[in-house]
Design a protein around this motif. Structure first.
Motif, PDB file in Angstrom:
ATOM      1  N   GLU A  67       1.152  -1.257  -0.086  1.00  0.00           N
ATOM      2  CA  GLU A  67       0.038  -0.240   0.077  1.00  0.00           C
ATOM      3  C   GLU A  67       1.366   0.931   0.060  1.00  0.00           C
ATOM      4  OE1 GLU A  67       0.048  -2.410   2.166  1.00  0.00           O
ATOM      5  OE2 GLU A  67      -1.826  -2.869   2.618  1.00  0.00           O
ATOM      6  N   ALA A  68       2.105   1.218   1.003  1.00  0.00           N
ATOM      7  CA  ALA A  68       2.604   2.846   0.883  1.00  0.00           C
ATOM      8  C   ALA A  68       3.498   2.976  -0.556  1.00  0.00           C
ATOM      9  CB  ALA A  68       4.257   2.227   1.134  1.00  0.00           C
ATOM     10  N   VAL A  69       2.688   2.124  -2.083  1.00  0.00           N
ATOM     11  CA  VAL A  69       3.622   2.973  -3.135  1.00  0.00           C
ATOM     12  C   VAL A  69       2.769   3.400  -3.736  1.00  0.00           C
ATOM     13  CG1 VAL A  69       4.792   0.642  -3.919  1.00  0.00           C
ATOM     14  CG2 VAL A  69       2.659   1.036  -4.468  1.00  0.00           C
ATOM     15  N   VAL A  70       1.137   4.156  -3.438  1.00  0.00           N
ATOM     16  CA  VAL A  70       0.467   4.600  -3.214  1.00  0.00           C
ATOM     17  C   VAL A  70       0.864   6.412  -4.248  1.00  0.00           C
ATOM     18  CG1 VAL A  70      -2.287   6.472  -3.168  1.00  0.00           C
ATOM     19  CG2 VAL A  70      -1.369   3.412  -2.176  1.00  0.00           C
ATOM     20  N   PRO A  71       2.075   7.045  -3.473  1.00  0.00           N
ATOM     21  CA  PRO A  71       2.067   8.663  -3.578  1.00  0.00           C
ATOM     22  C   PRO A  71       2.853   8.271  -5.071  1.00  0.00           C
ATOM     23  CG  PRO A  71       2.931   7.732  -1.134  1.00  0.00           C
ATOM     24  CD  PRO A  71       2.424   6.749  -1.980  1.00  0.00           C
ATOM     25  N   GLN A  72       4.115   7.126  -4.970  1.00  0.00           N
ATOM     26  CA  GLN A  72       4.889   7.066  -6.114  1.00  0.00           C
ATOM     27  C   GLN A  72       4.006   5.941  -7.820  1.00  0.00           C
ATOM     28  OE1 GLN A  72       5.483   6.240  -3.356  1.00  0.00           O
ATOM     29  NE2 GLN A  72       7.171   5.789  -2.345  1.00  0.00           N
ATOM     30  N   TYR A 115      -3.286  12.832  -3.518  1.00  0.00           N
ATOM     31  CA  TYR A 115      -3.375  13.121  -2.071  1.00  0.00           C
ATOM     32  C   TYR A 115      -4.538  13.331  -1.139  1.00  0.00           C
ATOM     33  CZ  TYR A 115      -1.346  16.101   1.516  1.00  0.00           C
ATOM     34  OH  TYR A 115      -1.600  16.980   2.743  1.00  0.00           O
ATOM     35  N   ALA A 116      -5.751  13.762  -1.639  1.00  0.00           N
ATOM     36  CA  ALA A 116      -6.214  14.570  -0.459  1.00  0.00           C
ATOM     37  C   ALA A 116      -7.238  12.844  -0.443  1.00  0.00           C
ATOM     38  CB  ALA A 116      -7.446  15.318  -1.387  1.00  0.00           C
ATOM     39  N   VAL A 117      -7.403  12.036  -1.283  1.00  0.00           N
ATOM     40  CA  VAL A 117      -8.005  10.749  -0.918  1.00  0.00           C
ATOM     41  C   VAL A 117      -7.530   9.598  -0.214  1.00  0.00           C
ATOM     42  CG1 VAL A 117      -8.403   9.076  -1.967  1.00  0.00           C
ATOM     43  CG2 VAL A 117      -9.138  10.839  -3.428  1.00  0.00           C
ATOM     44  N   PRO A 120       0.266  13.372   5.907  1.00  0.00           N
ATOM     45  CA  PRO A 120       0.467  13.943   4.740  1.00  0.00           C
ATOM     46  C   PRO A 120       1.893  14.570   4.099  1.00  0.00           C
ATOM     47  CG  PRO A 120      -1.262  15.051   6.351  1.00  0.00           C
ATOM     48  CD  PRO A 120      -0.384  13.709   6.529  1.00  0.00           C
ATOM     49  N   ALA A 121       3.266  14.893   5.157  1.00  0.00           N
ATOM     50  CA  ALA A 121       4.456  14.786   4.917  1.00  0.00           C
ATOM     51  C   ALA A 121       5.163  13.893   4.288  1.00  0.00           C
ATOM     52  CB  ALA A 121       4.907  15.419   6.017  1.00  0.00           C
ATOM     53  N   THR A 122       5.314  12.901   4.471  1.00  0.00           N
ATOM     54  CA  THR A 122       5.522  11.756   3.878  1.00  0.00           C
ATOM     55  C   THR A 122       4.894  11.173   2.815  1.00  0.00           C
ATOM     56  OG1 THR A 122       5.864  10.916   5.942  1.00  0.00           O
ATOM     57  CG2 THR A 122       5.943   8.893   4.411  1.00  0.00           C
ATOM     58  N   ASN A 137       7.343  11.442  -0.538  1.00  0.00           N
ATOM     59  CA  ASN A 137       7.809  10.202  -1.890  1.00  0.00           C
ATOM     60  C   ASN A 137       7.219  10.953  -3.004  1.00  0.00           C
ATOM     61  OD1 ASN A 137       8.288   8.217   0.833  1.00  0.00           O
ATOM     62  ND2 ASN A 137       6.183   7.567   0.427  1.00  0.00           N
ATOM     63  N   THR A 138       6.551  11.497  -3.638  1.00  0.00           N
ATOM     64  CA  THR A 138       6.040  12.385  -4.299  1.00  0.00           C
ATOM     65  C   THR A 138       6.833  12.561  -5.410  1.00  0.00           C
ATOM     66  OG1 THR A 138       3.949  11.807  -3.859  1.00  0.00           O
ATOM     67  CG2 THR A 138       4.310  13.487  -6.036  1.00  0.00           C
ATOM     68  N   VAL A 139       7.501  13.509  -4.209  1.00  0.00           N
ATOM     69  CA  VAL A 139       8.561  14.828  -5.219  1.00  0.00           C
ATOM     70  C   VAL A 139       9.938  13.569  -5.176  1.00  0.00           C
ATOM     71  CG1 VAL A 139      10.086  16.575  -4.800  1.00  0.00           C
ATOM     72  CG2 VAL A 139       7.289  16.519  -4.434  1.00  0.00           C
TER      73      VAL A 139
END
Length: 260
Positions: free
Chosen positions: A85-90, A172-174, A183-185, A189-191
């Motif tokens: 689940e942690a790969v969502v931002p990437q 991000y909002a979802v 939020p910060a993490t 991860n996105t950047v």
């Protein structure tokens, strides 16, 4: 002879398709050449920039934010099967910037702008306004076509950039509100995951899709038949051609930027 008939029909279709591609290519080159030579029509250029760019922003923003949110939910649900689940931002970031952002913006522009341009120019042809421009020593390619194609080249990459940002913001909002991400993490991860190549490819695709969408609208509008049926046929054909060419161009550009 019976066996040769299908081959003959296929050959005629291929030759017809190649001839159509050649006509569109010559039309686009002519429009680009007129874009670089005076006289210019600032009012028409500004109007085209407004219609193609600014007025398309609401539909682009809504499409991007819902797509980003849905993508976050899908990636989370799929990743939960493998404890990933942690790969969502990437995945949201790379999916929006590389593919979904440019393609969806391109298709929205094809639906909104290409159809509008084709219907407008086809109506002008049917009502003989284009003939009136020629009578007034105003070149239709320079007055009608070049400003619209210029607007597509300039504004669609900007719309793609905005759509990428809004789509990532939707994910991000979802993720933060519904899926419990920090939020910060999430932002970090996105950047850290995005590369300059991803951003450049997104903007280049936007320019290519803008060129395709506006060129198809102008081409089919100028080639429209007479009467209401001619206008409707030109509008339908322009959107179909723009959508197919955008998807084909996306495949080719993805191969250029990300082939191993």
């Amino acid at each position: 002879m019976i066996l040769l008939a299908p081959l003959g029909a296929l050959g005629r279709w291929v030759l017809g398709a190649l001839a159509a591609v050649g006509r569109v290519a010559l039309f686009a080159l002519s429009a680009l050449s007129h874009m670089l030579r005076p006289p210019l029509y600032p009012r028409e250029i500004l109007q085209a920039l407004l219609n193609v760019g600014w007025l398309s922003l609401p539909v682009v923003g809504l499409t991007a934010i819902f797509t980003g949110g849905a993508l976050a939910l899908q990636i989370y649900a799929g990743g939960a099967r493998f404890n990933a689940e942690a790969v969502v931002p990437q995945i949201v970031a790379i999916g929006m910037v590389r593919e979904l952002g440019p393609v969806l913006v391109g298709l929205m522009i094809a639906a909104r702008v290409t159809s509008s341009i084709a219907a407008e120019i086809a109506t002008m042809k049917v009502t003989e306004q284009i003939d009136a421009l020629v009578t007034l020593s105003t070149h239709p390619m320079k007055y009608l076509v070049a400003p619209r194609i210029f607007a597509g080249l300039v504004t669609v990459p900007l719309l793609v950039g905005v759509g990428d940002i809004i789509g990532i913001a939707g994910g991000y909002a979802v993720a933060v509100q519904n899926l419990g991400f920090n939020p910060a993490t999430y932002l970090l991860n996105t950047v850290n995951f995005l590369e300059m190549r991803d951003i450049v490819s997104s903007l280049v695709k936007g320019a290519a899709f803008g060129l395709i969408a506006t060129t198809m609208g102008c081409y089919f509008g100028m080639q429209s038949g007479r009467g209401a049926q001619g206008v409707g046929r030109a509008t339908k054909s322009s959107v179909e051609a723009a959508a197919v060419l955008i998807l084909a161009a996306n495949f080719l550009l993805t191969g250029v930027f990300f082939s191993v």
